[in-house]
Scaffold this motif. Structure first.
Motif, PDB file in Angstrom:
ATOM      1  N   ASP A  16       0.832  -1.183   0.000  1.00 16.51           N
ATOM      2  CA  ASP A  16       0.000   0.000   0.000  1.00 16.51           C
ATOM      3  C   ASP A  16       0.880   1.251   0.000  1.00 16.51           C
ATOM      4  O   ASP A  16       1.867   1.317   0.710  1.00 16.51           O
ATOM      5  N   LYS A  17       0.499   2.239  -0.782  1.00 14.37           N
ATOM      6  CA  LYS A  17       1.242   3.502  -0.785  1.00 14.37           C
ATOM      7  C   LYS A  17       0.913   4.335   0.447  1.00 14.37           C
ATOM      8  O   LYS A  17       1.614   5.286   0.750  1.00 14.37           O
ATOM      9  N   ARG A  19       1.191   5.103   3.996  1.00 14.39           N
ATOM     10  CA  ARG A  19       2.160   4.721   5.023  1.00 14.39           C
ATOM     11  C   ARG A  19       1.643   4.964   6.434  1.00 14.39           C
ATOM     12  O   ARG A  19       2.060   4.302   7.368  1.00 14.39           O
ATOM     13  N   ILE A  38       1.477   9.508   2.394  1.00 19.02           N
ATOM     14  CA  ILE A  38       1.488   8.653   1.214  1.00 19.02           C
ATOM     15  C   ILE A  38       2.870   8.627   0.595  1.00 19.02           C
ATOM     16  O   ILE A  38       3.547   9.661   0.511  1.00 19.02           O
ATOM     17  N   ASP A  39       3.284   7.437   0.198  1.00 15.74           N
ATOM     18  CA  ASP A  39       4.577   7.284  -0.454  1.00 15.74           C
ATOM     19  C   ASP A  39       4.412   7.609  -1.937  1.00 15.74           C
ATOM     20  O   ASP A  39       3.807   6.850  -2.683  1.00 15.74           O
ATOM     21  N   GLY A  41       6.635   7.636  -4.198  1.00 15.89           N
ATOM     22  CA  GLY A  41       7.721   7.100  -5.010  1.00 15.89           C
ATOM     23  C   GLY A  41       8.900   8.058  -5.054  1.00 15.89           C
ATOM     24  O   GLY A  41       9.382   8.488  -4.007  1.00 15.89           O
TER      25      GLY A  41
END
Ligand SMILES: [Zn+2]
Length: 148
Positions: A16-17, A19, A38-39, A41
């Motif tokens: 899951d993005k 976190r 939220i990650d 990227g």
């Protein structure tokens, strides 16, 4: 605006993005919950303000449907293709913020403080005897994974 407290609840799902969830307190008097870490990227972590899913009414029966729905969940009719507002990136807006900072400096402060608290919580979670912070009275089950 002073962010006087940040609470972070880590989400332990590497697929899951999302976190963590965070709750912030402003000036010791206003609590805003359901912020998300939220990650993003390569862009790193970003903090999303609490939001609700936008819905639109079916032209035939006035039933509420998500913006992405193709058929009305109440009457089953096909919904118009083009619906909803278009955001700055040219995508259909699916969510609306429930609370959000107006000025860039406030936005930056929320981002900075929540990310800092997130890293601190991650560090704490790696120590022996870690106890997750309690979010009494806060329900997080409304977060559905994936869809949306
Ligand atoms: Zn309908």
């Amino acid at each position: 605006m002073n962010i006087t407290e940040v609470r972070v609840k880590l989400i332990h799902d590497p697929r899951d993005k999302l976190r963590a969830f965070a709750t912030i307190t402003i000036d010791d008097c206003l609590v805003i919950r359901d912020l998300k870490v939220i990650d993003g990227g390569l862009k790193g972590l970003f903090v999303a303000m609490p939001s609700r899913k936008l819905q639109e009414r079916c032209p035939a029966c006035a039933g509420k449907n998500s913006i992405k729905a193709r058929f009305c969940s109440d009457c089953g009719r096909r919904l118009p293709e083009q619906r909803g507002e278009i955001d700055q990136r040219g995508k259909v807006r699916l969510y609306a913020d429930i609370a959000h900072p107006i000025r860039q400096e406030s936005r930056d402060a929320v981002q900075r403080e929540v990310v800092r608290a997130y890293h601190a919580e991650v560090e704490r979670s790696q120590q022996a005897g870690y106890v997750e912070p309690t979010f009494e009275g806060l329900d997080y089950h409304q977060y559905g994974s994936g869809e949306g």
